[in-house]
Design a protein around this motif. Structure first.
Motif, PDB file in Angstrom:
ATOM      1  N   ARG A   1     -16.294 -13.721  -9.396  1.00 53.07           N
ATOM      2  CA  ARG A   1     -16.084 -14.671  -8.290  1.00 53.07           C
ATOM      3  C   ARG A   1     -14.607 -14.731  -7.906  1.00 53.07           C
ATOM      4  O   ARG A   1     -14.263 -14.767  -6.716  1.00 53.07           O
ATOM      5  CB  ARG A   1     -16.581 -16.055  -8.708  1.00 53.07           C
ATOM      6  CG  ARG A   1     -16.376 -17.127  -7.639  1.00 53.07           C
ATOM      7  CD  ARG A   1     -17.114 -18.399  -8.018  1.00 53.07           C
ATOM      8  NE  ARG A   1     -16.809 -19.477  -7.093  1.00 53.07           N
ATOM      9  CZ  ARG A   1     -15.950 -20.444  -7.324  1.00 53.07           C
ATOM     10  NH1 ARG A   1     -15.310 -20.500  -8.504  1.00 53.07           N
ATOM     11  NH2 ARG A   1     -15.715 -21.390  -6.436  1.00 53.07           N
TER      12      ARG A   1
ATOM     13  N   SER B   1      -9.866  -8.203   3.052  1.00 50.83           N
ATOM     14  CA  SER B   1     -10.722  -8.465   4.211  1.00 50.83           C
ATOM     15  C   SER B   1     -12.070  -9.006   3.741  1.00 50.83           C
ATOM     16  O   SER B   1     -12.493  -8.745   2.603  1.00 50.83           O
ATOM     17  CB  SER B   1     -10.953  -7.191   5.012  1.00 50.83           C
ATOM     18  OG  SER B   1     -11.795  -6.299   4.308  1.00 50.83           O
ATOM     19  N   PRO B   2     -12.770  -9.739   4.589  1.00 52.89           N
ATOM     20  CA  PRO B   2     -14.126 -10.183   4.232  1.00 52.89           C
ATOM     21  C   PRO B   2     -15.052  -9.015   3.929  1.00 52.89           C
ATOM     22  O   PRO B   2     -15.900  -9.109   3.034  1.00 52.89           O
ATOM     23  CB  PRO B   2     -14.572 -10.947   5.486  1.00 52.89           C
ATOM     24  CG  PRO B   2     -13.301 -11.435   6.102  1.00 52.89           C
ATOM     25  CD  PRO B   2     -12.307 -10.334   5.859  1.00 52.89           C
TER      26      PRO B   2
ATOM     27  N   TYR C   1     -11.289 -11.338  -0.455  1.00 53.29           N
ATOM     28  CA  TYR C   1     -11.591 -11.967   0.835  1.00 53.29           C
ATOM     29  C   TYR C   1     -10.305 -12.462   1.511  1.00 53.29           C
ATOM     30  O   TYR C   1     -10.114 -12.272   2.718  1.00 53.29           O
ATOM     31  CB  TYR C   1     -12.561 -13.129   0.616  1.00 53.29           C
ATOM     32  CG  TYR C   1     -13.123 -13.715   1.889  1.00 53.29           C
ATOM     33  CD1 TYR C   1     -14.343 -13.269   2.388  1.00 53.29           C
ATOM     34  CD2 TYR C   1     -12.447 -14.701   2.578  1.00 53.29           C
ATOM     35  CE1 TYR C   1     -14.876 -13.796   3.553  1.00 53.29           C
ATOM     36  CE2 TYR C   1     -12.954 -15.237   3.751  1.00 53.29           C
ATOM     37  CZ  TYR C   1     -14.170 -14.782   4.235  1.00 53.29           C
ATOM     38  OH  TYR C   1     -14.688 -15.298   5.393  1.00 53.29           O
ATOM     39  N   LYS C   2      -9.424 -13.065   0.715  1.00 54.95           N
ATOM     40  CA  LYS C   2      -8.200 -13.641   1.278  1.00 54.95           C
ATOM     41  C   LYS C   2      -7.123 -12.591   1.520  1.00 54.95           C
ATOM     42  O   LYS C   2      -6.399 -12.646   2.521  1.00 54.95           O
ATOM     43  CB  LYS C   2      -7.657 -14.727   0.342  1.00 54.95           C
ATOM     44  CG  LYS C   2      -8.548 -15.952   0.236  1.00 54.95           C
ATOM     45  CD  LYS C   2      -7.975 -16.959  -0.762  1.00 54.95           C
ATOM     46  CE  LYS C   2      -8.853 -18.187  -0.900  1.00 54.95           C
ATOM     47  NZ  LYS C   2      -8.308 -19.144  -1.897  1.00 54.95           N
TER      48      LYS C   2
ATOM     49  N   VAL D   1     -13.721 -11.419  -6.040  1.00 55.57           N
ATOM     50  CA  VAL D   1     -14.248 -11.392  -4.675  1.00 55.57           C
ATOM     51  C   VAL D   1     -13.465 -12.347  -3.781  1.00 55.57           C
ATOM     52  O   VAL D   1     -13.134 -12.011  -2.627  1.00 55.57           O
ATOM     53  CB  VAL D   1     -15.751 -11.745  -4.678  1.00 55.57           C
ATOM     54  CG1 VAL D   1     -16.259 -11.941  -3.256  1.00 55.57           C
ATOM     55  CG2 VAL D   1     -16.547 -10.640  -5.373  1.00 55.57           C
ATOM     56  N   GLY D   2     -13.142 -13.523  -4.293  1.00 52.92           N
ATOM     57  CA  GLY D   2     -12.374 -14.476  -3.506  1.00 52.92           C
ATOM     58  C   GLY D   2     -10.993 -13.960  -3.163  1.00 52.92           C
ATOM     59  O   GLY D   2     -10.502 -14.154  -2.036  1.00 52.92           O
TER      60      GLY D   2
ATOM     61  N   ALA E   1     -14.529  -7.728   0.443  1.00 49.95           N
ATOM     62  CA  ALA E   1     -15.067  -8.688  -0.518  1.00 49.95           C
ATOM     63  C   ALA E   1     -16.590  -8.591  -0.590  1.00 49.95           C
ATOM     64  O   ALA E   1     -17.171  -8.604  -1.677  1.00 49.95           O
ATOM     65  CB  ALA E   1     -14.645 -10.104  -0.122  1.00 49.95           C
ATOM     66  N   ARG E   2     -17.240  -8.493   0.559  1.00 46.91           N
ATOM     67  CA  ARG E   2     -18.706  -8.408   0.573  1.00 46.91           C
ATOM     68  C   ARG E   2     -19.191  -7.110  -0.050  1.00 46.91           C
ATOM     69  O   ARG E   2     -20.238  -7.085  -0.716  1.00 46.91           O
ATOM     70  CB  ARG E   2     -19.219  -8.538   2.012  1.00 46.91           C
ATOM     71  CG  ARG E   2     -19.143  -9.968   2.565  1.00 46.91           C
ATOM     72  CD  ARG E   2     -19.965 -10.101   3.824  1.00 46.91           C
ATOM     73  NE  ARG E   2     -19.415  -9.306   4.913  1.00 46.91           N
ATOM     74  CZ  ARG E   2     -18.553  -9.775   5.816  1.00 46.91           C
ATOM     75  NH1 ARG E   2     -18.128 -11.042   5.746  1.00 46.91           N
ATOM     76  NH2 ARG E   2     -18.111  -9.004   6.786  1.00 46.91           N
TER      77      ARG E   2
ATOM     78  N   GLY F   1     -18.751  -7.512  -3.756  1.00 44.31           N
ATOM     79  CA  GLY F   1     -19.563  -8.662  -4.142  1.00 44.31           C
ATOM     80  C   GLY F   1     -21.039  -8.331  -4.160  1.00 44.31           C
ATOM     81  O   GLY F   1     -21.781  -8.761  -5.060  1.00 44.31           O
TER      82      GLY F   1
END
Length: 351
Positions: A48, A59-60, A55-56, A51-52, A63-64, A67
């Motif tokens: 977690r 890029s999203p 994301y920050k 992935v977080g 992360a996806r 994830g």
């Protein structure tokens, strides 16, 4: 309405499901969760965090991408272990932080297998809102009998003895894992988070019969680091008081038995006493430190009661508990196990 989304308007609606699966990380689950739910994380704490961060900082999409791989691996593991013996009619409720992708992923797969899995709309945040609302309302229904008495009067033990006699009790110190004073920290027992404390408290409150009296120990607004909900503290302070007037010698004896774990670790005790420096001054702290180092426990406990705890108690009770102006008073010079049981019998007959 989507067939895989469950909307609940009250906590009792949760009982419609065979099992509640919380897919949040272990750290999130440990902070608080729906009572009786099972933790099957689709991302563990490390994943977690990774992935977080992606994301920050990246890029999203990045992360996806990672994830999704973690989620697929973890769900596969849960299918082989936790879910493998569930029959065709199993109907679980799946919960994440706010009813988003984590719970949606597991719900989708469980439904594709053939189970009537439901995703909690709003996730844990929905549950938390219902807890807050219930704690603002349920305590006001109760008829409370408040056990008062200076520190060392055996109030917690008396409360437990009352419970063994078939009466309803609310043991806040047990729920909070704390004895309620500066020396109330329990060894090897961390206090729960505020949210977890409130979940545990609500579980007990909802099991009480409001048509019957409930016994509770007098408490301040805080038990250790935890806050007693406003509606409960207000109801307690308006309740009927039963005051234990125990002799100073019996209180000293009781505390030496009940806090015996301090005796093996004077340094830890001295660190706790240091918190009283501003209230009692350096001279008192030095004297008490000498008592502790010389194992003069009776002298230390007696002075702590007479100079610190008793004055605080008198001010607090008179200011905060309406029923303290005309309480039922029970005197005793015996706080042994037998003496506490005798007090419990008297209280049950007098309240």
């Amino acid at each position: 309405m989507k067939h895989d989304i469950a909307t609940i308007g009250q906590l009792a609606d949760l009982s419609a499901f065979d099992e509640i699966i919380d897919v949040r990380s272990p750290a999130e689950f440990a902070d608080d969760h729906i009572p009786g739910s099972v933790n099957c994380p689709v991302l563990d704490d490390r994943q977690r965090s990774e992935v977080g961060t992606l994301y920050k900082q990246v890029s999203p999409f990045a992360a996806r991408r990672i994830g999704a791989a973690y989620v697929a691996e973890n769900i596969a593991g849960h299918l082989r272990s936790h879910f493998c013996q569930r029959d065709r009619n199993w109907r679980p409720l799946v919960v994440c932080w706010r009813g988003g992708q984590r719970s949606g992923s597991l719900t989708h797969i469980l439904r594709r297998i053939g189970w009537d899995a439901q995703q909690l709309e709003g996730g844990y945040k929905t549950y938390r809102r219902l807890v807050i609302a219930a704690l603002a309302e349920i305590p006001r229904r109760l008829s409370l009998r408040v056990i008062c008495g200076a520190t060392g009067s055996g109030k917690s033990r008396i409360l437990q003895a009352i419970g063994t006699r078939g009466e309803q009790i609310l043991d806040l110190e047990e729920l909070a894992c704390h004895k309620g004073s500066v020396l109330g920290v329990l060894p090897d027992c961390r206090q729960p988070s505020q949210k977890m404390f409130e979940s545990r408290l609500l579980t007990v409150l909802t099991a009480l019969d409001p048509s019957r009296r409930v016994f509770v120990e007098a408490e301040s607004r805080k038990i250790g680091s935890l806050q007693v909900p406003e509606a409960l503290i207000e109801t307690m302070r308006a309740g009927e008081c039963i005051t234990i007037e125990a002799s100073i010698d019996s209180r000293v004896d009781f505390l030496l038995r009940d806090y015996d774990y301090f005796l093996g670790d004077p340094d830890w005790l001295l660190a706790r006493l240091h918190a009283l420096r501003d209230l009692q001054g350096s001279e008192a702290i030095q004297r008490w430190s000498g008592y502790a180092r010389n194992a003069s426990w009776r002298e230390l406990v007696r002075e702590l009661l007479q100079l610190h705890y008793d004055p605080l108690y008198c001010r607090s009770q008179k200011q905060n508990y309406a029923g303290y102006t005309a309480p039922v008073s029970l005197s005793t010079a015996d706080l042994s196990a037998g003496g506490i049981d005798a007090l419990a019998r008297r209280i049950c007959g007098a309240a």
